[in-house]
Design a protein around this motif. Structure first.
Motif, mmCIF file in Angstrom:
data_model
loop_
_atom_site.group_PDB
_atom_site.id
_atom_site.type_symbol
_atom_site.label_atom_id
_atom_site.label_comp_id
_atom_site.label_asym_id
_atom_site.label_seq_id
_atom_site.Cartn_x
_atom_site.Cartn_y
_atom_site.Cartn_z
ATOM 1 N N PRO A 63 94.402 32.454 10.499
ATOM 2 C CA PRO A 63 93.194 32.318 9.684
ATOM 3 C C PRO A 63 92.259 31.237 10.217
ATOM 4 C CG PRO A 63 95.136 32.454 8.293
ATOM 5 C CD PRO A 63 95.630 32.305 9.695
ATOM 6 N N SER A 64 92.826 30.158 10.762
ATOM 7 C CA SER A 64 91.992 29.072 11.285
ATOM 8 C C SER A 64 91.219 29.511 12.522
ATOM 9 C CB SER A 64 92.863 27.853 11.610
ATOM 10 O OG SER A 64 93.543 27.399 10.471
ATOM 11 N N MET A 65 91.904 30.215 13.441
ATOM 12 C CA MET A 65 91.222 30.716 14.636
ATOM 13 C C MET A 65 90.166 31.742 14.255
ATOM 14 S SD MET A 65 91.107 30.460 17.999
ATOM 15 C CE MET A 65 92.702 29.924 18.637
ATOM 16 N N PHE A 66 90.496 32.598 13.296
ATOM 17 C CA PHE A 66 89.552 33.611 12.821
ATOM 18 C C PHE A 66 88.291 32.936 12.278
ATOM 19 C CE2 PHE A 66 87.993 36.650 9.612
ATOM 20 C CZ PHE A 66 87.942 37.816 10.364
ATOM 21 N N ALA A 67 88.486 31.899 11.463
ATOM 22 C CA ALA A 67 87.343 31.193 10.881
ATOM 23 C C ALA A 67 86.529 30.483 11.960
ATOM 24 C CB ALA A 67 87.831 30.183 9.841
ATOM 25 N N LEU A 68 87.207 29.880 12.941
ATOM 26 C CA LEU A 68 86.505 29.151 13.993
ATOM 27 C C LEU A 68 85.668 30.091 14.851
ATOM 28 C CD1 LEU A 68 86.137 26.347 15.275
ATOM 29 C CD2 LEU A 68 88.085 26.859 16.760
ATOM 30 N N LEU A 69 86.220 31.236 15.222
ATOM 31 C CA LEU A 69 85.499 32.175 16.066
ATOM 32 C C LEU A 69 84.329 32.826 15.330
ATOM 33 C CD1 LEU A 69 88.467 33.927 17.923
ATOM 34 C CD2 LEU A 69 86.899 32.197 18.820
ATOM 35 N N HIS A 70 84.394 32.865 14.000
ATOM 36 C CA HIS A 70 83.311 33.472 13.218
ATOM 37 C C HIS A 70 82.281 32.452 12.730
ATOM 38 C CE1 HIS A 70 85.888 37.060 13.055
ATOM 39 N NE2 HIS A 70 84.801 37.715 12.678
ATOM 40 N N ASP A 71 82.506 31.182 12.997
ATOM 41 C CA ASP A 71 81.562 30.159 12.572
ATOM 42 C C ASP A 71 80.201 30.404 13.240
ATOM 43 O OD1 ASP A 71 80.187 27.351 13.031
ATOM 44 O OD2 ASP A 71 81.612 27.054 11.386
ATOM 45 N N GLU A 72 79.138 30.430 12.444
ATOM 46 C CA GLU A 72 77.816 30.773 12.979
ATOM 47 C C GLU A 72 77.343 29.793 14.042
ATOM 48 O OE1 GLU A 72 74.946 31.305 9.930
ATOM 49 O OE2 GLU A 72 76.016 32.957 8.941
ATOM 50 N N GLU A 73 77.633 28.502 13.843
ATOM 51 C CA GLU A 73 77.164 27.483 14.775
ATOM 52 C C GLU A 73 78.128 27.279 15.933
ATOM 53 O OE1 GLU A 73 75.939 22.726 14.855
ATOM 54 O OE2 GLU A 73 76.633 23.676 12.998
ATOM 55 N N LEU A 74 79.418 27.153 15.631
ATOM 56 C CA LEU A 74 80.405 26.788 16.651
ATOM 57 C C LEU A 74 81.060 27.994 17.310
ATOM 58 C CD1 LEU A 74 82.194 23.937 14.668
ATOM 59 C CD2 LEU A 74 80.477 23.658 16.463
ATOM 60 N N GLY A 75 81.112 29.121 16.615
ATOM 61 C CA GLY A 75 81.847 30.285 17.093
ATOM 62 C C GLY A 75 81.497 30.753 18.498
ATOM 63 N N PRO A 76 80.202 30.870 18.847
ATOM 64 C CA PRO A 76 79.858 31.370 20.190
ATOM 65 C C PRO A 76 80.484 30.560 21.323
ATOM 66 C CG PRO A 76 77.931 31.406 18.775
ATOM 67 C CD PRO A 76 79.005 30.701 18.005
ATOM 68 N N GLY A 77 80.551 29.246 21.170
ATOM 69 C CA GLY A 77 81.136 28.411 22.218
ATOM 70 C C GLY A 77 82.620 28.662 22.391
ATOM 71 N N TYR A 78 83.347 28.849 21.286
ATOM 72 C CA TYR A 78 84.776 29.110 21.388
ATOM 73 C C TYR A 78 85.052 30.526 21.870
ATOM 74 C CZ TYR A 78 85.614 24.573 19.439
ATOM 75 O OH TYR A 78 85.652 23.209 19.268
ATOM 76 N N ARG A 79 84.184 31.455 21.518
ATOM 77 C CA ARG A 79 84.348 32.806 22.051
ATOM 78 C C ARG A 79 84.187 32.802 23.575
ATOM 79 N NH1 ARG A 79 81.437 34.185 17.152
ATOM 80 N NH2 ARG A 79 79.459 34.475 18.277
ATOM 81 N N GLN A 80 83.296 31.946 24.074
ATOM 82 C CA GLN A 80 83.083 31.855 25.512
ATOM 83 C C GLN A 80 84.314 31.306 26.240
ATOM 84 O OE1 GLN A 80 80.579 33.110 27.257
ATOM 85 N NE2 GLN A 80 81.579 32.431 29.149
#
Length: 451
Positions: A63-80
């Motif tokens: 759930p934590s990784m899911f929330a982090l990857l979907h975060d509008e501000e931070l998510g794109p950087g972690y997806r990269q």
């Protein structure tokens, strides 16, 4: 869809982040702070390693990784970080992508039930869309051998301190479920089920947690060994890691949640622990984009080169090489990270997310910090010695300390709970930060609080 396998062989300072699996955090509240802790520890490990390898379920059913990857501000950087190969998935041989992993674990209920099935499918779709790199793992043969030789035997669990009646009932339950489910391997799932469904009274909570901890350490350890890189375990589980790997960590927890170096280790120089706390405090305030920029710098490459050199040395030389590399990198971070952070002296503009007082940064998450333990060839190599490189300094300088150390490691190597099949010639790391879910009985029957 078939995800692409890595082309370059894993080797240190790559690391398998067992501590990234949420099985170690189940009793933490599932809230924003838990996601923030994941972010801080991801950043910290990415600053200290070349690549992080995580189990497919550690990523998919988190759930934590899911929330982090979907975060509008931070998510794109972690997806990269997934796209560019900084985070690599250790994927089971029976699956080609996350959607296939989702189908397998939902069918067999082989996951921690903190996510509903529709969330797991959504997580799989997102992760597959990132086209992350993978490395194949197949631990069935290893776990089958460990099962028959160790964890399917009631006497093994009794040696670990589990009550005899519980050990017997659990192993019988696991064997019965394996037959009913036509399983040709040994999984942690059946042990977890027993701990969850049968150990229900308050007095049994500690035993249930020990079972979960030991099976997670063993199961995740087979993955790390199969890939050929060191596992990183939560530091609070150091005593449990010691029992299974035959290592001897040079520290203990105190009632105030600080750590204390033990004889024969130098108690006069805890500076290295502070060095890594400082790195974690900086990492906690960075975004994934900022971490990526730092990883592109020559200073980060120098740190990785120092780590590679240290693992080829022995004894004091290895510790001193890594100490110098770490100190230089921390010095760079204090200046280099400044360009990303606003109001640094006041704790950074994101400090309020961590619920800290101004200027304290991440102190509450760095309390109880331990260190990175490594197999050091020059000090008791045959004994599987674990030393804390970041907190240890010239421990072998005095002969009486060397002899004392040999004695305690000899005691560890004769322990019947050690599983030699998990041993590697590489490093075993203990993640400095993060919390143990709740207190449970320490090894050897001593009631010791571990937070």
């Amino acid at each position: 869809m078939e995800l692409k396998e890595i082309t370059d062989h894993p080797s240190y300072p790559d690391a398998y982040w067992a501590a990234g699996d949420e099985v170690f955090q189940l009793m933490d509240p599932l809230d924003a702070k838990r996601t923030l802790r994941l972010r801080a520890n991801l950043n910290h490990n990415l600053l200290l390693h070349r690549r992080l390898f995580l189990a497919d379920t550690s990523i998919l059913v988190s759930p934590s990784m899911f929330a982090l990857l979907h975060d509008e501000e931070l998510g794109p950087g972690y997806r990269q970080l997934f796209r560019d190969g900084s985070i690599v998935t250790a994927m089971r041989s029976a699956a080609n992508n996350f959607s296939e992993v989702a189908a397998l674990i939902i069918e067999k209920r082989n996951f921690v039930a903190e996510m509903e099935e529709d969330q797991i499918w959504a997580s799989a779709r997102l992760l597959d869309s990132l086209s992350p790199e993978i490395v194949r793992t197949d631990t069935r043969d290893e776990m089958l051998k460990i099962g028959h030789d160790y964890v399917l035997r009631a006497e093994y669990w009794a040696a670990l301190g589990i009550p005899e009646n519980v050990a017997l009932a659990m192993t019988e339950s696991v064997r019965r479920k394996r037959e009913e489910r036509n399983l040709d391997t040994v999984r942690q799932s059946e042990f977890w089920e027993y701990a969850r469904d049968d150990l229900l009274t308050p007095g049994e909570a500690g035993t249930a947690q020990q079972i979960r901890a030991y099976m997670s350490i063993a199961s995740l350890g087979t993955m790390a060994k199969g890939i050929g890189i060191p596992p990183i375990y939560p530091a609070a589980y150091g005593p449990n890691v010691d029992r299974i790997y035959g290592t001897h960590t040079p520290w203990e927890h105190r009632a105030d949640r600080r750590m204390k170096l033990l004889e024969p280790f130098d108690q006069k120089d805890p500076r290295r622990l502070d060095e890594e706390r400082n790195i974690h405090e900086i990492a906690a305030l960075l975004t994934a984009d900022q971490v990526s920029k730092i990883r592109d710098k020559v200073e980060h490459r120098k740190l990785l080169k120092g780590a590679q050199q240290a693992i080829q040395e022995s004894g004091n030389s290895a510790a001193e090489i890594l100490e110098r590399a770490l100190e230089e990198f921390r010095g760079y971070l204090e200046v280099g990270a400044g360009e990303f952070l606003v109001d640094w002296e006041g704790g950074g503009r994101r400090s309020l997310l961590w619920e800290t007082k101004t200027g304290q940064l991440m102190r509450q998450f760095s309390s109880g910090a331990v260190g990175t333990a490594a197999m050091i060839p020059g000090v008791g190599p045959a004994l599987g010695t674990a030393l804390t490189l970041f907190g240890w300094r010239r421990a072998a300088k005095l002969e009486k300390w060397r002899e004392g150390f040999r004695e305690v490691t000899q005691e560890a190597i004769n322990d019947p709970t050690i599983i030699p099949e998990l041993r590697t010639d590489e490093v075993i790391e203990l993640s400095l930060f993060g919390e143990i879910p709740y207190s449970f009985m320490a090894l050897g029957g001593d009631a010791e609080e571990q937070d």
